[in-house]
Design an enzyme around this catalytic site. Structure first.
Site, PDB file in Angstrom:
ATOM      1  N   SER A 174      35.315  21.658  19.234  1.00 47.20           N
ATOM      2  CA  SER A 174      36.585  22.328  19.542  1.00 47.20           C
ATOM      3  C   SER A 174      36.643  23.771  19.068  1.00 47.20           C
ATOM      4  O   SER A 174      37.672  24.241  18.605  1.00 47.20           O
ATOM      5  CB  SER A 174      37.793  21.588  18.936  1.00 47.20           C
ATOM      6  OG  SER A 174      37.796  20.265  19.348  1.00 47.20           O
ATOM      7  N   VAL A 175      35.508  24.467  19.108  1.00 42.82           N
ATOM      8  CA  VAL A 175      35.555  25.881  18.740  1.00 42.82           C
ATOM      9  C   VAL A 175      35.341  26.773  19.970  1.00 42.82           C
ATOM     10  O   VAL A 175      35.050  27.958  19.837  1.00 42.82           O
ATOM     11  CB  VAL A 175      34.546  26.249  17.622  1.00 42.82           C
ATOM     12  CG1 VAL A 175      34.979  25.641  16.316  1.00 42.82           C
ATOM     13  CG2 VAL A 175      33.130  25.849  17.980  1.00 42.82           C
TER      14      VAL A 175
ATOM     15  N   TYR B 235      45.729  11.871  25.137  1.00 43.24           N
ATOM     16  CA  TYR B 235      45.601  12.073  23.687  1.00 43.24           C
ATOM     17  C   TYR B 235      44.136  12.134  23.286  1.00 43.24           C
ATOM     18  O   TYR B 235      43.768  12.781  22.320  1.00 43.24           O
ATOM     19  CB  TYR B 235      46.275  10.931  22.916  1.00 43.24           C
ATOM     20  CG  TYR B 235      47.775  11.011  22.980  1.00 43.24           C
ATOM     21  CD1 TYR B 235      48.465  12.068  22.376  1.00 43.24           C
ATOM     22  CD2 TYR B 235      48.514  10.056  23.649  1.00 43.24           C
ATOM     23  CE1 TYR B 235      49.839  12.160  22.445  1.00 43.24           C
ATOM     24  CE2 TYR B 235      49.890  10.131  23.719  1.00 43.24           C
ATOM     25  CZ  TYR B 235      50.549  11.185  23.120  1.00 43.24           C
ATOM     26  OH  TYR B 235      51.909  11.277  23.200  1.00 43.24           O
TER      27      TYR B 235
ATOM     28  N   GLN C  38      23.182  27.311   9.283  1.00 42.46           N
ATOM     29  CA  GLN C  38      21.759  27.136   8.988  1.00 42.46           C
ATOM     30  C   GLN C  38      21.353  25.676   9.152  1.00 42.46           C
ATOM     31  O   GLN C  38      20.325  25.353   9.750  1.00 42.46           O
ATOM     32  CB  GLN C  38      21.467  27.573   7.556  1.00 42.46           C
ATOM     33  CG  GLN C  38      21.700  29.049   7.282  1.00 42.46           C
ATOM     34  CD  GLN C  38      21.456  29.384   5.814  1.00 42.46           C
ATOM     35  OE1 GLN C  38      20.544  28.865   5.186  1.00 42.46           O
ATOM     36  NE2 GLN C  38      22.298  30.244   5.260  1.00 42.46           N
TER      37      GLN C  38
ATOM     38  N   CYS D 269      52.805  16.873  42.045  1.00 40.96           N
ATOM     39  CA  CYS D 269      52.473  15.459  42.222  1.00 40.96           C
ATOM     40  C   CYS D 269      53.644  14.582  41.763  1.00 40.96           C
ATOM     41  O   CYS D 269      54.628  14.467  42.477  1.00 40.96           O
ATOM     42  CB  CYS D 269      51.165  15.132  41.509  1.00 40.96           C
ATOM     43  SG  CYS D 269      50.402  13.649  42.158  1.00 40.96           S
TER      44      CYS D 269
ATOM     45  N   GLY E  73      55.861  15.429  39.934  1.00 41.40           N
ATOM     46  CA  GLY E  73      57.004  16.346  39.981  1.00 41.40           C
ATOM     47  C   GLY E  73      57.645  16.426  41.360  1.00 41.40           C
ATOM     48  O   GLY E  73      58.847  16.677  41.484  1.00 41.40           O
ATOM     49  N   MET E  74      56.844  16.208  42.419  1.00 40.98           N
ATOM     50  CA  MET E  74      57.444  16.138  43.758  1.00 40.98           C
ATOM     51  C   MET E  74      58.168  14.809  43.924  1.00 40.98           C
ATOM     52  O   MET E  74      59.264  14.733  44.470  1.00 40.98           O
ATOM     53  CB  MET E  74      56.408  16.279  44.869  1.00 40.98           C
ATOM     54  CG  MET E  74      57.065  16.104  46.238  1.00 40.98           C
ATOM     55  SD  MET E  74      55.970  16.167  47.662  1.00 40.98           S
ATOM     56  CE  MET E  74      55.928  14.454  48.136  1.00 40.98           C
TER      57      MET E  74
ATOM     58  N   GLU F 133      56.592   2.818  41.569  1.00 36.08           N
ATOM     59  CA  GLU F 133      55.802   2.841  40.334  1.00 36.08           C
ATOM     60  C   GLU F 133      56.711   2.508  39.146  1.00 36.08           C
ATOM     61  O   GLU F 133      56.298   1.862  38.200  1.00 36.08           O
ATOM     62  CB  GLU F 133      55.169   4.237  40.136  1.00 36.08           C
ATOM     63  CG  GLU F 133      54.343   4.364  38.852  1.00 36.08           C
ATOM     64  CD  GLU F 133      53.697   5.742  38.666  1.00 36.08           C
ATOM     65  OE1 GLU F 133      53.950   6.659  39.491  1.00 36.08           O
ATOM     66  OE2 GLU F 133      52.944   5.897  37.685  1.00 36.08           O
TER      67      GLU F 133
ATOM     68  N   HIS G  30      47.710  18.744  43.576  1.00 35.32           N
ATOM     69  CA  HIS G  30      47.748  19.502  42.314  1.00 35.32           C
ATOM     70  C   HIS G  30      47.270  20.942  42.553  1.00 35.32           C
ATOM     71  O   HIS G  30      46.083  21.223  42.391  1.00 35.32           O
ATOM     72  CB  HIS G  30      46.847  18.838  41.274  1.00 35.32           C
ATOM     73  CG  HIS G  30      47.387  17.556  40.745  1.00 35.32           C
ATOM     74  ND1 HIS G  30      48.237  17.491  39.666  1.00 35.32           N
ATOM     75  CD2 HIS G  30      47.223  16.287  41.172  1.00 35.32           C
ATOM     76  CE1 HIS G  30      48.564  16.227  39.445  1.00 35.32           C
ATOM     77  NE2 HIS G  30      47.963  15.472  40.337  1.00 35.32           N
TER      78      HIS G  30
ATOM     79  N   GLU H 116      47.445  23.398  40.795  1.00 31.88           N
ATOM     80  CA  GLU H 116      46.918  24.040  39.573  1.00 31.88           C
ATOM     81  C   GLU H 116      45.402  23.905  39.452  1.00 31.88           C
ATOM     82  O   GLU H 116      44.776  24.645  38.688  1.00 31.88           O
ATOM     83  CB  GLU H 116      47.605  23.473  38.329  1.00 31.88           C
ATOM     84  CG  GLU H 116      47.229  22.051  37.919  1.00 31.88           C
ATOM     85  CD  GLU H 116      48.053  20.964  38.611  1.00 31.88           C
ATOM     86  OE1 GLU H 116      48.657  21.248  39.682  1.00 31.88           O
ATOM     87  OE2 GLU H 116      48.071  19.831  38.102  1.00 31.88           O
TER      88      GLU H 116
HETATM   89  N1  GLN Z   1      51.909   8.470  39.125  1.00 31.56           N
HETATM   90  C1  GLN Z   1      52.024   9.123  40.372  1.00 31.56           C
HETATM   91  C2  GLN Z   1      51.109   8.540  41.432  1.00 31.56           C
HETATM   92  O1  GLN Z   1      50.153   7.876  41.130  1.00 31.56           O
HETATM   93  C3  GLN Z   1      51.761  10.614  40.227  1.00 31.56           C
HETATM   94  C4  GLN Z   1      50.352  10.917  39.836  1.00 31.56           C
HETATM   95  C5  GLN Z   1      50.175  12.344  39.382  1.00 31.56           C
HETATM   96  O2  GLN Z   1      51.139  13.038  39.088  1.00 31.56           O
HETATM   97  N2  GLN Z   1      48.955  12.797  39.304  1.00 31.56           N
HETATM   98  O3  GLN Z   1      51.324   8.748  42.602  1.00 31.56           O
END
Ligand code: GLN
Length: 551
Positions: free
Chosen positions: A23-24, A63, A202, A389, A391-392, A413, A515, A517
């Site tokens: 982790s450096v 985690y 070393q 994802c 979030g939508m 879900e 995604h 991102e």
């Molecule tokens: N849990 C949700 C799904 O499986 C969203 C997955 C995610 O956000 N990567 O569709």
């Protein structure tokens, strides 16, 4: 006499190992080395060798492992691959991610099939051969001039031994001038005497030598500036050229690291030792870093998630916001918000003053209702919102409940018995049970609808973005939600799956099933992140009238 190689045209290899502690920033260093070479016109590819026994990090908790980075071809990989892609601006594939789990699995499957003809299966040569085949494989597949392989963990770890041995064998098999070993260590600071200590470095170099690998370069990570005598000491005791002992103090931004390493001579050293050609040219990169370090303003964006104390869980989101900040000449400050906090405290308190809200991807129930509150706040206060994802799915559920009056609307879900399952599994929608892999992974095409925020952002009609999810927008609710003001702005090319939705009456409220991102780069920000931050800037300048988006 020309050296006779055992295989076709091989690239040069750079093996990056770590010493002292993990982790450096070994991943950033590896990615930076890639950028340095690429900027000199040398084609590079990067591979991560992870010693853990999981087949891939897809099943690991954030985690344990931070973000799971998904490649275009759908591999669930280590987050370092994200750094590699962002630094070298190239898509990597499943081949770039090797774990001990994969290596053991491949060998043991072969053993079960009887492929070893009654032989004894051993770490050497069976595992090492499998590792070498994967290293040579990516070299051949990509046709790169230089392959950089980073070994996870630190030298001396029991589980990393087989990888180190495979590397030693490659160094033995390949011509001398084609392999370079770069060792990244850490210099601890002893407060009592006020000095940096080289002893752990070393020892670490000795450990590497005891495995048959003499480091060619040593990079010294440190939180303090490294004096000349420390460099000389490391050079002498580790038997490394003094010009190849390079201090790497903690930088202001990770994107500065290639510039620092290039200035300190790492690029010159590497290309000289590997017999490559190419002059330094980090001008564009430098310009990008300059813009990053000199923003004209600042916006604050809330990221509402489940693992917010653990920023690595949302690493690509954080980086995408930084990229979008560069494009908009602003610094994007992130307010990390625990979704569960929104279940006990009013959204107006928790989110007061932010100019944008992101609900990133996620799985499971914890924090779900808090995320719905965040979406409701964004919608009713005209705060720019980007849903990634999950979030939508949050955005659509909130809209169904609070705008369309569908009490109890949900994703199956969270609530399999919901009267309004606006997000559901495809098999629940079609009745066809899909056996085999249950997750939609990797890049899929998406058709954009003219006149939408998404289409304007991408400025094209067909895009490709990466996925990692099981649940989908339920087509059975498409019409009713659209009539109420939800704009479906992106779908699978045949229209069958909803990929992007927007709240039509809101200045910027958009969710993607993919995604975005994962494909943002510092020099090429993802268009949705870019325009989301632009909307946040506009909101900061003139916060919209509260409640204007109520339909
Ligand atoms: N849990 C949700 C799904 O499986 C969203 C997955 C995610 O956000 N990567 O569709």
């Amino acid at each position: 006499m020309e050296h006779i190689r055992t295989r076709g045209a091989m690239p040069k290899f750079i093996f990056v190992t770590g010493g002292v502690v993990s982790s450096v920033g070994k991943g950033i260093t590896t990615a930076s080395l890639g950028r340095i070479l690429k900027s000199r016109g040398i084609s590079v590819s990067i591979q991560k060798l992870d010693p853990y026994l999981n087949v891939d990090p897809g099943t690991m908790s954030p985690y344990q492992h931070g973000e799971v980075f998904v490649t275009t071809d759908g591999a669930e990989t280590d987050l370092d691959l994200g750094h590699y892609e962002r630094f070298i601006d190239e898509d990597l594939s499943a081949l770039s991610s090797v774990t001990s789990g994969q290596v053991y699995l491949a060998v043991l499957e072969r053993e079960r099939r009887g492929d070893y003809l009654g032989g004894t299966i051993q770490q050497v040569p069976h595992l090492t051969n499998e590792i070498k085949a994967r290293i040579y494989g990516v070299a051949e597949q990509t046709g790169c001039e230089v392959l950089i392989c980073e070994v996870g963990g630190t030298v001396g770890d029991i589980e990393g031994e087989t990888f180190i041995e495979a590397i030693r064998q490659i160094r033995h098999e390949q011509p001398r001038d084609t392999c370079l070993s770069v060792h990244v260590t850490f210099l601890p600071w002893v407060g009592a005497t006020g000095e940096l200590k080289t002893k752990p470095t070393q020892h670490s170099a000795q450990a590497l030598r005891s495995k048959g690998i003499q480091p060619d370069a040593i990079l010294l990570r440190s939180d303090h500036s490294v004096p000349r005598d420390i460099i000389d000491k490391v050079a002498l005791f580790c038997d490394v050229d003094a010009r190849a002992v390079i201090p790497m103090e903690t930088a202001q931004t990770i994107y500065e690291v290639p510039i620092i390493l290039e200035e300190r001579g790492l690029g010159d050293f590497v290309i000289e030792r590997l017999g490559l050609h190419g002059a330094r040219d980090l001008a564009e990169w430098r310009e990008m870093v300059h813009r990053l370090k000199h923003p004209q303003g600042v916006v604050e964006v809330a990221v509402v998630g489940k693992y917010v104390e653990l920023h690595d869980a949302y690493l690509s989101v954080r980086e995408s916001l930084a990229h979008a900040g560069i494009a908009n000449a602003v610094d994007v400050d992130i307010r990390w918000v625990h979704a569960e906090d929104l279940e006990s405290r009013p959204a107006a308190d928790v989110l007061a003053g932010v100019q944008g809200i992101i609900v990133p991807g996620g799985f499971g129930e914890r924090g779900w209702e808090g995320k719905i509150k965040a979406a409701e706040y964004a919608r009713t206060h005209n705060v720019p919102y980007l849903g990634l994802c999950l979030g939508m799915q949050v955005m659509v559920t909130e809209f169904a409940r609070n705008v369309c009056g569908m009490d109890g609307a949900n994703t199956t879900e969270i609530d399999p018995e919901s009267p309004y399952p606006v997000i559901s599994l495809l098999e629940e929608q079609t009745g066809v049970v899909n056996k085999g892999g249950t997750m939609r992974l990797g890049a899929y095409p998406c058709k954009l609808i003219p006149g939408s925020i998404a289409q304007r952002a991408y400025n094209t009609d067909l895009i490709s973005e990466r996925h990692r999810h099981r649940w989908e927008f339920n087509n059975g609710f498409r019409d009713v939600l659209e009539r109420a003001g939800l704009r479906i702005s992106g779908t699978a090319p045949d229209g069958s799956l909803v990929e992007i939705s927007e709240i039509a009456a809101h200045p910027f409220m958009l969710g993607t099933q993919f995604h975005p991102e994962l494909q943002s780069r510092p020099n090429r920000p993802n268009p949705l992140f870019r325009d989301f931050v632009a909307a946040a800037v506009a909101f900061a300048e003139a916060p919209a009238v509260v409640g204007a988006a109520r339909v």
